[in-house]
Motif scaffolding. Sequence first.
Motif, PDB file in Angstrom:
ATOM      1  N   LEU A 295       0.853  -1.182   0.000  1.00 24.63           N
ATOM      2  CA  LEU A 295       0.000   0.000   0.000  1.00 24.63           C
ATOM      3  C   LEU A 295       0.892   1.235   0.000  1.00 24.63           C
TER       4      LEU A 295
ATOM      5  N   VAL B   2      -5.311   2.714   7.520  1.00 23.08           N
ATOM      6  CA  VAL B   2      -5.537   2.715   6.068  1.00 23.08           C
ATOM      7  C   VAL B   2      -7.043   2.780   5.823  1.00 23.08           C
TER       8      VAL B   2
ATOM      9  N   TYR C  99      -8.201  -2.441  -3.495  1.00 24.67           N
ATOM     10  CA  TYR C  99      -7.227  -3.486  -3.801  1.00 24.67           C
ATOM     11  C   TYR C  99      -7.883  -4.863  -3.871  1.00 24.67           C
TER      12      TYR C  99
END
Length: 346
Positions: free
Chosen positions: A87, A149, A157
């Motif tokens: 990420l 996140v 994703y």
Amino acid sequence: MVLNPFAKKKSEYRVGIDIGTSSIKVVELLRQGNSAALNNYAQFFTKGEYMTTKPGSFNILDSQIAEILKQTFQAANFNSRTAIVALPVFSSFSTLINLPSMSPEELEDAVKYEARKYIPVPISEVQFDWTQVAHLSTADSLKILTVAVPNEIVEKYNRIAQAANVEFENMELETFSSARALIKDESVPAAILDVGSRTTNISIIDQGIVVLHHNIDTGGFALTRILARGMAIDPKRAEDIKINQGLESPDGQVSELLQPFIDKIILELEQAMEDYIREGGRRPASVILTGGGGKMPGLSGYIQDSINIDTEYGDPFQKVQVPPPLQNILQSTSSNFSVAVGLALR
């Protein structure tokens, strides 16, 4: 149970995927016990920008990336379709927070309460994790590293993985991955300067933990534009000068154009190191360069002379057995694979 010292260690393929701002890198390692060998790798360069990295934004064309991954896995014939994906730092929120000493039962709630001050969205809308940084903590004060996140990034994703017919078994910040591949001695603090195409990441690593990282919204493409405009030349020619000559160019104008830009990155690097010292840490003993822009000729020496710290190009394959035929091939591009290798080493 009696352990058999002669028993064969289990072998497995581990795949790391780094979706960068201008290319996608995939590395497959054959893991056996504590050893790792390069089994396969691939890199796909995009013809146009598919990811924007403006502050506060994150825009990936899911279908395009999924198709690239699907084609890459088919063409390179990877053994495993299960992978760990990185990420980007600019998509996350990470900070060190200070808390008074308390019981483990109290700490969980206290961390979440304090972290809300640094996360600009409700904590229910993020994937949140934290760890105590032991070497910065004292009997009276705790240093906690928090990472958050946004759920929308994780979901994005997951959509890409499903469309590409690849399973993402885990995700982690790219700075954690590159540190795993590049750091040789975890007991000595170091800084990693990852100069990508559109962004530059600064990480401070100590005791094997990425305790601080900072993202700069500029990178190698900006250097190319500076040269193209300043020298009134074609961008392709400017890119060639940057890659092959850099600060070592016999044309003094090249250094005059590049140095002010690089000085700004060095100032950010020094600020990051000072921030870590203020948190109770030690000054990094070295700077490790990585990313495509990190290989620019003369950059290592210029940084070392500017801040008086040993500076070197990182080798992400230092912990990996690389077949001899590939060693020369990877020599010029190895720094591009720091994140992907670190993921596969996890």
